[in-house]
Each structure stands twice: as structure tokens, then as C-alpha cells.
Design a protein around this motif. Structure first.
Motif, PDB file in Angstrom:
ATOM      1  N   ALA A 100       0.864  -1.186   0.000  1.00 38.60           N
ATOM      2  CA  ALA A 100       0.000   0.000   0.000  1.00 38.60           C
ATOM      3  C   ALA A 100       0.896   1.230   0.000  1.00 38.60           C
ATOM      4  CB  ALA A 100      -0.908   0.005   1.221  1.00 38.60           C
ATOM      5  N   LYS A 101       0.295   2.386  -0.283  1.00 40.27           N
ATOM      6  CA  LYS A 101       1.046   3.642  -0.266  1.00 40.27           C
ATOM      7  C   LYS A 101       0.412   4.593   0.743  1.00 40.27           C
ATOM      8  CE  LYS A 101       3.403   3.777  -4.697  1.00 40.27           C
ATOM      9  NZ  LYS A 101       3.447   2.334  -4.847  1.00 40.27           N
ATOM     10  N   VAL A 157       5.800  -5.727   9.335  1.00 43.27           N
ATOM     11  CA  VAL A 157       5.509  -4.524   8.546  1.00 43.27           C
ATOM     12  C   VAL A 157       6.811  -3.812   8.178  1.00 43.27           C
ATOM     13  CG1 VAL A 157       4.290  -2.314   8.473  1.00 43.27           C
ATOM     14  CG2 VAL A 157       3.304  -4.229   9.739  1.00 43.27           C
ATOM     15  N   PHE A 158       6.908  -3.426   6.896  1.00 44.61           N
ATOM     16  CA  PHE A 158       8.056  -2.656   6.404  1.00 44.61           C
ATOM     17  C   PHE A 158       7.548  -1.301   5.900  1.00 44.61           C
ATOM     18  CE2 PHE A 158       8.763  -7.136   5.796  1.00 44.61           C
ATOM     19  CZ  PHE A 158      10.073  -7.355   6.219  1.00 44.61           C
ATOM     20  N   ILE A 159       8.218  -0.219   6.310  1.00 44.48           N
ATOM     21  CA  ILE A 159       7.891   1.117   5.773  1.00 44.48           C
ATOM     22  C   ILE A 159       9.144   1.673   5.128  1.00 44.48           C
ATOM     23  CG2 ILE A 159       7.475   3.509   6.440  1.00 44.48           C
ATOM     24  CD1 ILE A 159       5.028   2.824   7.580  1.00 44.48           C
ATOM     25  N   ASN A 160       9.040   2.007   3.847  1.00 47.69           N
ATOM     26  CA  ASN A 160      10.198   2.508   3.088  1.00 47.69           C
ATOM     27  C   ASN A 160      11.410   1.603   3.309  1.00 47.69           C
ATOM     28  OD1 ASN A 160       8.686   4.685   2.094  1.00 47.69           O
ATOM     29  ND2 ASN A 160       9.139   5.918   3.901  1.00 47.69           N
ATOM     30  N   GLY A 161      11.153   0.305   3.333  1.00 44.90           N
ATOM     31  CA  GLY A 161      12.231  -0.683   3.450  1.00 44.90           C
ATOM     32  C   GLY A 161      12.672  -0.985   4.864  1.00 44.90           C
ATOM     33  N   LYS A 200       4.988  13.101  10.578  1.00 45.96           N
ATOM     34  CA  LYS A 200       4.844  13.009  12.034  1.00 45.96           C
ATOM     35  C   LYS A 200       4.887  11.536  12.448  1.00 45.96           C
ATOM     36  CE  LYS A 200       3.359  17.444  12.549  1.00 45.96           C
ATOM     37  NZ  LYS A 200       3.271  17.878  11.161  1.00 45.96           N
ATOM     38  N   ASP A 201       5.239  11.322  13.723  1.00 47.38           N
ATOM     39  CA  ASP A 201       5.137   9.970  14.288  1.00 47.38           C
ATOM     40  C   ASP A 201       3.696   9.481  14.182  1.00 47.38           C
ATOM     41  OD1 ASP A 201       7.754  10.302  15.068  1.00 47.38           O
ATOM     42  OD2 ASP A 201       7.391  10.050  17.208  1.00 47.38           O
ATOM     43  N   THR A 202       3.540   8.172  14.044  1.00 45.38           N
ATOM     44  CA  THR A 202       2.207   7.581  14.038  1.00 45.38           C
ATOM     45  C   THR A 202       2.313   6.138  14.521  1.00 45.38           C
ATOM     46  OG1 THR A 202       0.204   7.279  12.701  1.00 45.38           O
ATOM     47  CG2 THR A 202       2.299   6.796  11.618  1.00 45.38           C
ATOM     48  N   LEU A 232       9.526   8.417   7.650  1.00 48.28           N
ATOM     49  CA  LEU A 232       8.591   8.745   6.577  1.00 48.28           C
ATOM     50  C   LEU A 232       9.130   9.932   5.787  1.00 48.28           C
ATOM     51  CD1 LEU A 232       5.264   8.612   8.658  1.00 48.28           C
ATOM     52  CD2 LEU A 232       6.136   6.835   7.121  1.00 48.28           C
ATOM     53  N   HIS A 233       8.568  10.184   4.620  1.00 49.95           N
ATOM     54  CA  HIS A 233       8.918  11.386   3.872  1.00 49.95           C
ATOM     55  C   HIS A 233       7.675  11.945   3.206  1.00 49.95           C
ATOM     56  CE1 HIS A 233       9.991   7.881   1.133  1.00 49.95           C
ATOM     57  NE2 HIS A 233       8.944   8.409   0.538  1.00 49.95           N
ATOM     58  N   ARG A 234       7.766  13.178   2.750  1.00 50.42           N
ATOM     59  CA  ARG A 234       6.635  13.775   2.028  1.00 50.42           C
ATOM     60  C   ARG A 234       6.363  12.990   0.764  1.00 50.42           C
ATOM     61  NH1 ARG A 234       5.547  20.092   2.391  1.00 50.42           N
ATOM     62  NH2 ARG A 234       6.176  20.464   4.539  1.00 50.42           N
TER      63      ARG A 234
END
Length: 639
Positions: free
Chosen positions: A556-557, A579-583, A565-567, A605-607
Motif C-alpha cells: 500500500a502507499k 511490517v516494512f515502511i520505506n524498506g 509526524k510519528d504515528t 517517513l517522507h513527504r
């Protein structure tokens, strides 16, 4: 009156230029030293001493008000934030472990960069006016996989961890050679923040070799450690954990007879609680442990009234990112893995929030300072992003194209002994064992599955085998069929006497209809960043319009349109996975709880679009939720 006439001499242009440079240099030096703590500017003559009932530093009494924050559990972008919050609480000393398994992931391959830049962490502590007590192991416990020892040690079938067995000492020496060389310049005597170094960790509860602690002590001294040496033990090991020449300290949560014990063995020497347990850890399938703030404050008040030094374990716990959680095996039938969060119910929460404990401690510690404490640093904003819908999926079987080449073996081979990672074996994640069957019948694991296996026949899920369920009926079918066992290393034990037995995968024979199974094809699925990157960019992804098969990877994106921000990620309707976010591997989730959210640091995270990949074993509801606060499950008081 100009410079020339006032001085009564003529200065050349070159001389004027030199004078100007000297003046600028003096101004810079003044500003640089003015803002550094007095203690770090004075001449270093006499470091931390333990020759009387109080610690002394430069001959003056020093009470250590310490707290543990592990650099490897906190995103590097937040190191400064967490240490500033430590100072604002009134603490003067940072303690940290050093995880050997992260710093030497393969034998002879060292990593001290980025998230693992210990020297940068020490420099940061110094710049903020914090002393440091370093706990370099090699064993650290820490609720960390194998207590911080690298899994490649277990390739040796005769390995005796935490002893003077040559296979172990010959591995410790090169690691210490690399590590100690890096930390020696940061010792107090050399102008750095390290005032003490711990010899191993809670060895009294292990105590398999009387020559071991002297070996570790000498390994430190011979490489240039000159500061005060300490040992640290809890009640169940305090009589056996010391070593001559090191001050003994104790670990506990509730005041019992530990203080009396220290007075007996070390009269007229400083008393210190190296680990005052501010909370406790959680295990999958249990409840969320909390320790009442008022009870904690009462005990800390007593400790301080007794003129003792203290280190809060943990002051800020952080997160067991990736597959790094340990497992607990004391007094229970089989090891239970730790959850991903290491919040620990500590004074500073997993995401760096102030808690009731923090405010109570700040009020208490302020009484032990002559100057007002620093202002509280602002909190980081958090955001509950909108839910995202899974767009694509790829099955486990199709993902095998992006793993290392499979290995053929007549007999099962445990993870650590697989010929992967430059012959260092597989450390973490999953291993798929495939063989052939030709009939229905009963599969018996003989308790040789470590720790948990999903069982498949021709890629159809049949059931789960673990320490509780060791038999499974396999259905009828035609001809030769592929039996698959996807075995997960859920986390190696980090404490107790079973460290040598922490090999994972299939650790021995399994039987089908009472016949030993042979001829395996073995796939290593450690899910390292390279694999995740190859998978992400592959052409194997399918639309969710096509029914997914399990296990599988789901993509998903998350679109972020402002400063990230933190989440926290929530996955209701999902079963178990990673779970992997941006690798980056955020860690495991599991619907059995107690933990129901995974921490996502804003700096990861990034914009714009952020790539979210979930590896799920058995079920999904097709979307990912986000929350602004964590859910650690139903609480229960620490007993």
C-alpha cells in the motif's frame, strides 16, 4: 589613537592578520567552552572512585542519577530529543548496552555506522553534559535476541556461550578489539563522558565458568579501559557474579534485603542500584505489564534516602525494531517471545512522551540539584493518518525468486548452519523447508520445530506446529505432493541457562507416519532490506482484484502531504506478520496481543508516497489503519 601609535610599534599587514586570527580563535574557544558543563571543562585528574561510602569524581562526592536509553532501540534522529528529556528530568548519567549481534552481523564484518554509530552517541551525551556508564557485554540480556550474542556463534555444535570455551573467546576477542578501540578515547581520563564500564552482565545467574569473568575483565583492561569497573546482578545471581577489582551493584524493583547484602560484601563502599526496574517487558499472548507510578516513586525515594546511586532501567525503552526481540524461558514450559514494543512502562514512553512517572521523578530529582532543572523539551506531534487500502499482493511462493538460491540437503539443517550470508548462516526471519510425500498420514515434529511452523501441502495451508502442537494430520491426495514447513524464529531466549540451545528452524528430524523425512529443499527468507527492495521493484505484484494467497506480501502507499509526524499502525482483521515502511522493518505484529499497534517514527517517513509492505501469514481485511496513540493491550500490575 590607532594600533600602531598606541602600541608604539609598527605592525606589518601580515602581523595584523595574525593578531586578528588569534583574536577570532580566542572568541571561538571562549564560546565553545562557555556552554559546556563545568565538569567537562575542568582538568581531568581523578575519575570516578569507589573508595568510601560515596562515589567521588575529582575527589568530590558524586551521586549517580542514571537512566538507560539504548541507541539501537531509538531512531538516530531522536537520540538528542530523548537525551535532552533525560537531562530535564534531573538525571546526570546515561547507561547503554552495546549489541554485539548488530555490530558484527557476520563474523569479521563490523558495522558502527548510522543507527549503530556508538561514537556519535557518546559525543552527543558529552555535549549535553551527561556522564556515561558503558555496558559493552559481550552478553547484555536486554530482552534482545540471544542477549545480544550473534547467532553465527551457534554454528559450532559444541559452543559454550559465556564461558572460556575457545570457540567463544576467539570470537569475543576480535569484537572487543574493534569495539574497545572505539570507546577508549571517550573515557573520562581522556576528556570523554565514560566514567565507568560494566564487566559482562548478570553473570551470577549463569555462572558456568569461574574463569570467565576474569577473562572479560582482562579483555577490557588489556585494550585500554582505565575507568571504574562495575558488575551488575539481581538477587538470583548476586553471590556469583562479581570479579575481583570491580564494584558490585544490584538490580531489583522492590526493596528487599539487597541493600543489607551490599553492606556485608562491600562495607564502606558506594551502594548503587544498576538496574532499578521502572516497569517490565511484555510477551506475546500475555497481558501488558505496568508498574504503578506511585509505587515506583516510593521505592526510588527510599533508595535516595539511603544515600545510594541509582540507574533507572529503562528510562526510555524504545522499540525492538525488526526481528530483534528476545524470548523468556524462566519457570515456563517453553520460551515465549517478547513483543515488538519495548515501551517497558518507562518514565519516557516508546514515542518519547512524558508520563506520570516522568513528572514524579522530575519533582523528586530536582531536590538533589542546586540549580533549577532545564525546561521540558517540547513533545513531537503525532498524527493518525487516513487508512490506506492494499493495492497489490504477491504470494510467498512467488517471492522466493528474490531470495538466495535454495539449498538441497538430505537432512533438515537449522537456520544458523545454512550456507548463506557468507557461510554465517541465517540469523532471523523465516525458513521454508520443502520435501515430498506420497500419501495421507500423521506429521510429527518430535519437538524439533523452533519456534513455529505453518504447514502446507502443495501450497495449501494445513495447520500450525509449535511446542504445544507437535502432531498434524495430512489429507489424502494423488501422487507425489510437496510438503512445506515455513518455520519462524520467533526470538531467541535472552536470559537463563538455555542460551546454547537457541538454534532455530528444523533442529532435528521430523517424522511422517513414523518414518523420518529426508531430501529437503531449503529457502532462507530473512527479509533483509535487499530482499524487500528487490521485491518492491519486481513485476510479480498482482492487483487485489485477483484473490490473494497466503502467506503473502501486501503493498500500500501512505501519502504524506506535510512534514512527516510519528504515528502508530493498527491492523485489525490481520493475523500475524511483519511490517516494512520505506524498506525499514518496524517489527512483528500478532493478533493474540497484548500489543495492537506498531510505532512508526516520523523521520522514517517522507513527504509524498511512502511504501508500506506487510508480510501476512494467514488473513487480511485489505486495509491499514493509523492511530496517534499506542495500544499495548489490557494492563496487569507487575508481580
Amino acid at each position: 589613537m590607532d594600533m600602531q601609535s598606541g602600541l608604539g610599534i609598527r605592525l606589518s599587514l601580515k602581523q595584523r592578520y595574525l593578531l586578528l586570527l588569534i583574536a577570532i580563535g580566542l572568541v571561538i574557544a571562549y564560546h565553545f567552552t562557555r556552554d559546556r558543563p563545568e565538569s567537562s571543562r575542568m582538568a581531568r585528574v581523578e575519575g570516578l572512585r569507589a573508595n568510601s561510602s560515596q562515589f567521588t569524581l575529582e575527589g568530590k562526592p558524586l551521586r549517580i542519577l542514571g537512566g538507560s536509553i539504548h541507541y539501537f532501540r531509538v531512531p538516530r534522529a531522536y537520540w538528542e530529543d530523548r537525551l535532552l528529556k533525560m537531562r530535564a528530568c534531573g538525571l546526570n548519567t546515561l547507561t547503554t548496552y552495546v549489541p554485539w549481534n548488530l555490530h558484527e552481523p557476520e563474523r569479521g564484518v563490523f558495522n558502527f555506522e548510522d543507527q549503530l554509530d556508538l561514537e556519535a552517541y557518546l559525543r552527543l551525551a558529552a555535549s549535553l553534559g551527561l556522564w556515561v556508564i558503558l555496558r559493552p557485554g559481550p552478553y547484555i540480556c536486554a530482552e534482545w535476541d540471544l542477549g545480544g550474542l550473534p547467532s553465527w556463534l551457534l554454528r559450532d555444535q559444541n559452543m559454550k556461550l559465556r564461558t572460556t570455551y575457545p570457540g567463544f573467546t576467539q570470537a569475543v576477542n576480535p569484537f572487543f578489539e574493534k569495539l574497545i578501540k572505539k570507546v577508549v578515547p571517550y573515557q573520562y581520563s581522556k576528556g570523554g563522558p565514560i566514567i565507568a564500564v560494566q564487566v559482562e552482565n548478570e553473570y551470577g545467574a549463569y555462572a558456568k565458568d569461574t574463569a570467565y569473568m576474569p577473562f572479560i575483565k582482562e579483555a577490557l583492561l588489556s585494550r585500554g579501559i582505565t575507568e571504574l569497573l562495575l558488575t551488575s546482578d539481581s538477587k538470583d545471581g548476586r553471590a556469583l557474579g562479581g570479579v575481583k577489582g570491580a564494584l558490585e551493584t544490584i538490580n531489583f524493583q522492590k526493596l528487599l534485603d539487597e541493600i543489607k547484602y551490599l553492606d556485608e560484601i562491600q562495607p564502606q563502599r558506594p551502594k548503587m542500584v544498576m538496574e532499578y526496574w521502572s516497569g517490565w517487558f511484555d510477551l506475546w499472548g500475555d497481558l501488558h505489564h505496568v508498574y504503578p507510578a506511585e509505587e515506583m516513586t516510593r521505592v526510588v525515594t527510599e533508595i535516595l534516602k539511603l544515600d545510594m546511586s541509582i540507574n533507572l532501567y529503562m528510562f526510555h525503552g524504545g522499540t525492538n525494531f525488526g526481528f530483534m526481540n528476545g524470548a523468556f524461558a524462566v519457570g515456563i514450559p517453553a520460551a515465549k517471545p517478547m513483543v515488538t514494543s519495548y515501551d517497558y512502562d518507562a518514565p519516557l514512553s516508546e514515542a518519547g512522551d512524558y508520563t506520570t512517572k516522568y513528572h514524579l521523578l522530575r519533582n523528586l530529582f530536582s531536590l538533589y540539584h542546586t540549580q533549577p532543572l532545564p525546561e521540558l523539551p517540547p513533545l513531537h506531534e503525532r498524527r493518525a493518518y487516513h487508512p490506506v487500502v492494499i493495492q497489490q499482493h504477491v504470494s510467498l511462493w512467488d517471492s522466493l525468486h528474490f531470495t538466495d538460491k535454495p539449498f538441497k540437503s538430505e537432512r533438515p539443517v537449522n537456520m544458523e548452519n545454512l550456507p548463506v550470508n557468507n557461510n554465517n548462516g541465517q540469523s532471523y526471519g523465516y525458513t521454508l523447508y520443502e520435501t515430498t510425500i506420497t500419501s495421507a498420514g500423521t506429521l510429527n515434529s518430535k519437538n524439533n520445530i523452533k519456534d513455529r511452523a505453518l504447514v502446507f501441502v502443495d501450497k495449501h495451508f494445513i495447520g500450525v506446529l509449535d511446542y504445544k502442537t507437535q502432531e498434524l494430520s495430512l489429507p489424502e491426495g494423488k501422487g507425489r505432493r510437496t510438503l512445506g514447513l515455513l518455520v519462524e524464529n520467533c526470538g531467541r531466549v535472552n536470559y537463563g541457562k538455555t542460551l546454547d540451545e537457541q538454534r532455530k528452524g528444523l533442529v532435528g528430524d521430523i517424522e511422517f507416519n513414523k518414518q523420518v523425512l529426508r531430501d529437503f529443499i531449503i529457502h532462507s527468507l530473512s527479509m533483509k532490506p535487499g530482499f524487500v527492495n528487490r521485491l518492491e521493484n519486481s513485476g510479480h505484484w498482482m492487483s487485489m482484484r485477483q484473490r490473494p494467497s497466503f502467506p503473502g506480501f501486501f503493498q500500500a502507499k501512505l501519502y504524506v502531504n506535510t512534514f512527516p509526524k510519528d504515528t502508530f499502525i493498527k491492523l485489525p482483521g490481520w493475523g500475524k506478520g511483519v511490517v516494512f515502511i520505506n524498506g525499514k522493518n518496524l517489527g512483528r505484529y500478532w493478533s493474540i496481543g497484548p500489543q495492537q499497534t506498531l510505532y512508526v517514527p516520523g523521520p522514517w517517513l517522507h513527504r509524498g508516497n511512502n511504501q508500506v509492505i506487510v508480510f501476512e501469514e494467514q488473513e487480511t481485511d485489505g486495509k491499514i489503519l493509523f492511530a496517534s496513540s499506542p495500544d499495548y493491550g489490557m494492563p496487569v500490575d507487575v508481580q
